[in-house]
Design a protein around this motif. Structure first.
Motif, PDB file in Angstrom:
ATOM      1  N   LYS A 114       0.830  -1.208   0.000  1.00 55.61           N
ATOM      2  CA  LYS A 114       0.000   0.000   0.000  1.00 55.61           C
ATOM      3  C   LYS A 114       0.868   1.263   0.000  1.00 55.61           C
ATOM      4  O   LYS A 114       0.570   2.234  -0.701  1.00 55.61           O
ATOM      5  N   GLY A 115       1.939   1.226   0.804  1.00 60.09           N
ATOM      6  CA  GLY A 115       2.817   2.394   0.873  1.00 60.09           C
ATOM      7  C   GLY A 115       3.481   2.683  -0.453  1.00 60.09           C
ATOM      8  O   GLY A 115       3.582   3.853  -0.863  1.00 60.09           O
ATOM      9  N   VAL A 116       3.936   1.623  -1.138  1.00 57.48           N
ATOM     10  CA  VAL A 116       4.585   1.821  -2.448  1.00 57.48           C
ATOM     11  C   VAL A 116       3.594   2.380  -3.468  1.00 57.48           C
ATOM     12  O   VAL A 116       3.922   3.306  -4.234  1.00 57.48           O
ATOM     13  N   LEU A 117       2.369   1.866  -3.496  1.00 56.04           N
ATOM     14  CA  LEU A 117       1.367   2.359  -4.447  1.00 56.04           C
ATOM     15  C   LEU A 117       1.034   3.832  -4.190  1.00 56.04           C
ATOM     16  O   LEU A 117       0.969   4.640  -5.141  1.00 56.04           O
ATOM     17  N   LEU A 118       0.825   4.192  -2.934  1.00 56.83           N
ATOM     18  CA  LEU A 118       0.508   5.586  -2.612  1.00 56.83           C
ATOM     19  C   LEU A 118       1.677   6.510  -2.912  1.00 56.83           C
ATOM     20  O   LEU A 118       1.485   7.638  -3.393  1.00 56.83           O
ATOM     21  N   MET A 119       2.906   6.041  -2.666  1.00 54.88           N
ATOM     22  CA  MET A 119       4.067   6.877  -2.956  1.00 54.88           C
ATOM     23  C   MET A 119       4.239   7.072  -4.458  1.00 54.88           C
ATOM     24  O   MET A 119       4.554   8.176  -4.921  1.00 54.88           O
TER      25      MET A 119
ATOM     26  N   SER B 298       1.769   9.569  -5.480  1.00 52.68           N
ATOM     27  CA  SER B 298       2.147  10.926  -5.078  1.00 52.68           C
ATOM     28  C   SER B 298       3.173  11.536  -6.020  1.00 52.68           C
ATOM     29  O   SER B 298       3.195  12.754  -6.226  1.00 52.68           O
ATOM     30  N   PHE B 299       4.034  10.694  -6.618  1.00 53.97           N
ATOM     31  CA  PHE B 299       5.005  11.201  -7.598  1.00 53.97           C
ATOM     32  C   PHE B 299       4.425  11.245  -9.011  1.00 53.97           C
ATOM     33  O   PHE B 299       4.927  11.989  -9.873  1.00 53.97           O
TER      34      PHE B 299
ATOM     35  N   ILE C  91       0.128  19.749  -6.120  1.00 54.47           N
ATOM     36  CA  ILE C  91       1.346  19.563  -5.314  1.00 54.47           C
ATOM     37  C   ILE C  91       0.990  19.242  -3.861  1.00 54.47           C
ATOM     38  O   ILE C  91       1.585  18.356  -3.241  1.00 54.47           O
ATOM     39  N   GLY C  92       0.005  19.965  -3.314  1.00 53.55           N
ATOM     40  CA  GLY C  92      -0.417  19.699  -1.934  1.00 53.55           C
ATOM     41  C   GLY C  92      -0.989  18.305  -1.786  1.00 53.55           C
ATOM     42  O   GLY C  92      -0.691  17.597  -0.799  1.00 53.55           O
ATOM     43  N   PHE C  93      -1.809  17.886  -2.771  1.00 50.91           N
ATOM     44  CA  PHE C  93      -2.378  16.544  -2.714  1.00 50.91           C
ATOM     45  C   PHE C  93      -1.285  15.486  -2.807  1.00 50.91           C
ATOM     46  O   PHE C  93      -1.347  14.436  -2.147  1.00 50.91           O
ATOM     47  N   SER C  94      -0.253  15.764  -3.612  1.00 49.86           N
ATOM     48  CA  SER C  94       0.866  14.823  -3.737  1.00 49.86           C
ATOM     49  C   SER C  94       1.610  14.688  -2.413  1.00 49.86           C
ATOM     50  O   SER C  94       2.007  13.586  -2.011  1.00 49.86           O
ATOM     51  N   PHE C  95       1.806  15.845  -1.723  1.00 45.84           N
ATOM     52  CA  PHE C  95       2.457  15.785  -0.412  1.00 45.84           C
ATOM     53  C   PHE C  95       1.613  14.989   0.581  1.00 45.84           C
ATOM     54  O   PHE C  95       2.138  14.207   1.393  1.00 45.84           O
ATOM     55  N   ILE C  96       0.293  15.161   0.527  1.00 41.98           N
ATOM     56  CA  ILE C  96      -0.590  14.404   1.432  1.00 41.98           C
ATOM     57  C   ILE C  96      -0.474  12.909   1.158  1.00 41.98           C
ATOM     58  O   ILE C  96      -0.363  12.097   2.086  1.00 41.98           O
TER      59      ILE C  96
ATOM     60  N   SER D 102       1.385   7.603   2.595  1.00 41.20           N
ATOM     61  CA  SER D 102       2.119   6.390   2.238  1.00 41.20           C
ATOM     62  C   SER D 102       3.144   6.027   3.310  1.00 41.20           C
ATOM     63  O   SER D 102       3.332   4.850   3.627  1.00 41.20           O
ATOM     64  N   ARG D 103       3.796   7.043   3.911  1.00 36.35           N
ATOM     65  CA  ARG D 103       4.741   6.771   4.989  1.00 36.35           C
ATOM     66  C   ARG D 103       4.025   6.226   6.226  1.00 36.35           C
ATOM     67  O   ARG D 103       4.543   5.344   6.923  1.00 36.35           O
ATOM     68  N   TRP D 104       2.820   6.764   6.495  1.00 36.60           N
ATOM     69  CA  TRP D 104       2.067   6.323   7.665  1.00 36.60           C
ATOM     70  C   TRP D 104       1.520   4.914   7.468  1.00 36.60           C
ATOM     71  O   TRP D 104       1.552   4.091   8.389  1.00 36.60           O
TER      72      TRP D 104
END
Length: 290
Positions: free
Chosen positions: A162-167, A170-171, A230-235, A240-242
């Motif tokens: 899940k973290g990899v997909l969200l990251m 985000s990019f 950009i803000g949505f990407s940071f979120i 993804s880290r969480w």
């Protein structure tokens, strides 16, 4: 006499460890002194089921009437203590037999030996039963630990995915905007010379929805849209880290040691317990036959 330790504390400590606590009242000595009775009362408050009272050296207490008087005096002094005043109070008379000395006093030392033997047998049986329960408990704890570790590993695998997909997502959004910006502003000939005709055609086809969306937004809101992306990407990045937080897991060496412990308990300790229990039963049967 002074000792380098607290005698009362030492006796209480031994009483906590012992299966039986024998209190011998000597008819000749000072068995009823306050210090002795205080200690006996404290032991009785802790372990009343372990306490046994005996009149020792009963053959030296004189005639039967003298022994009865000594017993009455001891029982009277004991019953003055609230902790020792109980129903069914029993105080057998014991002494070491002497063939050269004729005594009419009843010697109940055999009952003491039987009580000790009964307690030893009960303790052995309880110890063996406890050993079996402890073995089962160890195996259960090892199984639960390994099961929990497998669940944690499965959770970590899903969390990492899940973290990899969200990251990646985000990019991906800022990357699409950058690619769309380059496609919209660079000459097609420059892109074609760099990527080739076929790749360029595919690039224009795939980015056409983004260009259409970008052109549909009024030019005054392009900057706001860019900040929003950009803000949505940071979120997404922080989410993804969480989401990809991992649970602690056992190392392979630790897991292997747990399996070895479980195998040792199941194969060695339990089999040894069965052997000891069979020997105990055989010894008990042989003693009953005797």
């Amino acid at each position: 006499m002074k000792y380098p330790f607290d005698v009362n504390e030492a006796i209480n400590w031994l009483g906590d460890l012992a299966d039986l606590i024998f209190v011998f009242f000597d008819p000749i000595g000072q068995a009823l002194c306050k210090r002795t009775l205080n200690l006996v009362e404290e032991l009785n408050s802790r372990h009343p089921e372990r306490l046994r009272f005996y009149l020792s050296k009963a053959d030296e207490a004189g005639h039967e009437s003298d022994r009865q008087r000594v017993l009455m005096q001891i029982v009277q002094e004991l019953c003055k203590r609230p902790g020792l005043n109980k129903t069914g109070f029993d105080m057998p008379t014991i002494y070491i037999p002497d063939s050269n000395k004729q005594v009419r006093c009843v010697n109940q030392i055999e009952d003491v030996c039987k009580d000790v033997e009964k307690t030893i047998n009960q303790t052995i049986q309880n110890t063996l039963n406890t050993l079996e329960k402890d073995c089962d408990k160890i195996s259960e704890i090892v199984d639960q630990t390994i099961k929990q570790d497998n669940e944690d590993r499965s959770y970590n695998l899903k969390a990492s995915g899940k973290g990899v997909l969200l990251m990646l997502l985000s990019f991906l959004l800022p990357s699409l905007l950058v690619v769309n910006f380059l496609v919209a502003n660079l000459p097609r000939s420059t892109i074609t010379s760099t990527l080739g005709e076929e790749t360029t055609e595919m690039l224009y086809v795939y980015t056409s929805p983004i260009r259409s969306f970008w052109l549909a937004v009024p030019e005054d809101y392009h900057f706001h849209l860019l900040l929003s992306v950009i803000g949505f990407s940071f979120i997404l990045f922080f989410v993804s880290r969480w989401v990809s937080r991992l649970r602690p897991t056992l190392s392979r060496a630790h897991k292997r040691r747990l399996m070895e412990y479980r195998e040792f308990v199941e194969t060695i300790v339990k089999s040894k317990r069965k052997t000891l229990y069979q020997e105990y039963l055989q010894q008990s049967i042989a003693e009953q036959d005797l």
